[in-house]
Design a protein around this motif. Structure first.
Motif, PDB file in Angstrom:
ATOM      1  N   ALA A  33       0.868  -1.179   0.000  1.00  0.00           N
ATOM      2  CA  ALA A  33       0.000   0.000   0.000  1.00  0.00           C
ATOM      3  C   ALA A  33       0.903   1.226   0.000  1.00  0.00           C
ATOM      4  O   ALA A  33       1.871   1.302   0.770  1.00  0.00           O
ATOM      5  CB  ALA A  33      -0.901  -0.015   1.226  1.00  0.00           C
ATOM      6  N   THR A  34       0.628   2.178  -0.859  1.00  0.00           N
ATOM      7  CA  THR A  34       1.474   3.360  -0.973  1.00  0.00           C
ATOM      8  C   THR A  34       1.579   4.099   0.360  1.00  0.00           C
ATOM      9  O   THR A  34       2.639   4.639   0.686  1.00  0.00           O
ATOM     10  CB  THR A  34       0.959   4.269  -2.098  1.00  0.00           C
ATOM     11  N   SER A  35       0.519   4.064   1.136  1.00  0.00           N
ATOM     12  CA  SER A  35       0.551   4.727   2.443  1.00  0.00           C
ATOM     13  C   SER A  35       1.573   4.086   3.390  1.00  0.00           C
ATOM     14  O   SER A  35       2.022   4.725   4.340  1.00  0.00           O
ATOM     15  CB  SER A  35      -0.833   4.706   3.079  1.00  0.00           C
ATOM     16  N   GLU A  36       1.964   2.847   3.127  1.00  0.00           N
ATOM     17  CA  GLU A  36       2.925   2.130   3.967  1.00  0.00           C
ATOM     18  C   GLU A  36       4.314   2.037   3.330  1.00  0.00           C
ATOM     19  O   GLU A  36       5.233   1.458   3.915  1.00  0.00           O
ATOM     20  CB  GLU A  36       2.409   0.713   4.236  1.00  0.00           C
ATOM     21  N   LEU A  37       4.467   2.614   2.144  1.00  0.00           N
ATOM     22  CA  LEU A  37       5.695   2.444   1.358  1.00  0.00           C
ATOM     23  C   LEU A  37       6.941   2.950   2.073  1.00  0.00           C
ATOM     24  O   LEU A  37       7.948   2.241   2.142  1.00  0.00           O
ATOM     25  CB  LEU A  37       5.551   3.146   0.002  1.00  0.00           C
ATOM     26  N   PHE A  38       6.902   4.145   2.595  1.00  0.00           N
ATOM     27  CA  PHE A  38       8.087   4.742   3.196  1.00  0.00           C
ATOM     28  C   PHE A  38       8.623   3.864   4.323  1.00  0.00           C
ATOM     29  O   PHE A  38       9.815   3.550   4.369  1.00  0.00           O
ATOM     30  CB  PHE A  38       7.773   6.154   3.691  1.00  0.00           C
ATOM     31  N   ASP A  39       7.740   3.454   5.214  1.00  0.00           N
ATOM     32  CA  ASP A  39       8.157   2.605   6.335  1.00  0.00           C
ATOM     33  C   ASP A  39       8.654   1.247   5.851  1.00  0.00           C
ATOM     34  O   ASP A  39       9.637   0.709   6.381  1.00  0.00           O
ATOM     35  CB  ASP A  39       7.020   2.430   7.338  1.00  0.00           C
ATOM     36  N   TYR A  40       7.986   0.679   4.856  1.00  0.00           N
ATOM     37  CA  TYR A  40       8.414  -0.604   4.296  1.00  0.00           C
ATOM     38  C   TYR A  40       9.852  -0.497   3.772  1.00  0.00           C
ATOM     39  O   TYR A  40      10.696  -1.348   4.042  1.00  0.00           O
ATOM     40  CB  TYR A  40       7.464  -1.038   3.174  1.00  0.00           C
ATOM     41  N   LEU A  41      10.123   0.574   3.014  1.00  0.00           N
ATOM     42  CA  LEU A  41      11.451   0.740   2.431  1.00  0.00           C
ATOM     43  C   LEU A  41      12.512   0.999   3.499  1.00  0.00           C
ATOM     44  O   LEU A  41      13.634   0.492   3.396  1.00  0.00           O
ATOM     45  CB  LEU A  41      11.443   1.864   1.392  1.00  0.00           C
ATOM     46  N   LYS A  42      12.179   1.776   4.511  1.00  0.00           N
ATOM     47  CA  LYS A  42      13.132   2.013   5.597  1.00  0.00           C
ATOM     48  C   LYS A  42      13.493   0.697   6.281  1.00  0.00           C
ATOM     49  O   LYS A  42      14.664   0.439   6.576  1.00  0.00           O
ATOM     50  CB  LYS A  42      12.557   3.013   6.609  1.00  0.00           C
ATOM     51  N   ASP A  43      12.497  -0.139   6.522  1.00  0.00           N
ATOM     52  CA  ASP A  43      12.750  -1.455   7.124  1.00  0.00           C
ATOM     53  C   ASP A  43      13.605  -2.324   6.197  1.00  0.00           C
ATOM     54  O   ASP A  43      14.527  -3.008   6.644  1.00  0.00           O
ATOM     55  CB  ASP A  43      11.444  -2.181   7.447  1.00  0.00           C
TER      56      ASP A  43
END
Length: 138
Positions: A33-43
């Motif tokens: 989900a694009t709304s979760e993208l930033f956190d996913y990529l940081k992880d």
């Protein structure tokens, strides 16, 4: 060597693809989900060594910016501020969705599987990454 990660950024969903550590093979990673993208990529970059990221630059067939470009630019600016050690660059993504659908047809996927938009996004990210890798070899 480290991986290269590509992003097919969408309003609702974003497809991701990544190379192997030797940067020989590109493969789909996930659709998030694009709304979760930033956190996913940081992880992800905390677990895996990523040399750079490539994000599809949305353009219309005539080369003009598409309506999604502003959202992509906002994401890129946010990433560059938060994670300057991992460069992110634009790569033309025109026709990747068409190519993804064609790859699904060529792969013999049934109609129901071809309608899976998350799969299309992941394949599109893989196509962006493969094209980027080919362009670097020239």
């Amino acid at each position: 060597m480290a991986r290269i990660l590509s992003i097919d950024y969408g309003k609702k969903r974003t497809g991701l693809a990544v190379t192997d550590p030797l940067q020989i093979i590109a493969g789909g990673l996930a659709t998030v989900a694009t709304s979760e993208l930033f956190d996913y990529l940081k992880d992800y970059v905390a677990r895996e060594e990523v040399e750079r990221m490539v994000i599809g630059e949305p353009k219309q067939p005539n080369g003009q910016p598409s309506e999604n470009l502003q959202r992509v630019q906002q994401f890129v600016n946010r990433w560059r501020k938060a994670m300057p050690q991992i460069p992110i660059e634009y790569y033309d993504e025109r026709f990747t969705s068409v190519l993804a659908h064609q790859a699904m047809l060529d792969g013999g996927l049934k109609k129901k599987a071809r309608q899976d938009k998350a799969l299309v996004d992941e394949i599109s990210a893989t196509i962006i990454l493969e094209d980027f890798m080919r362009s670097r070899k020239k």
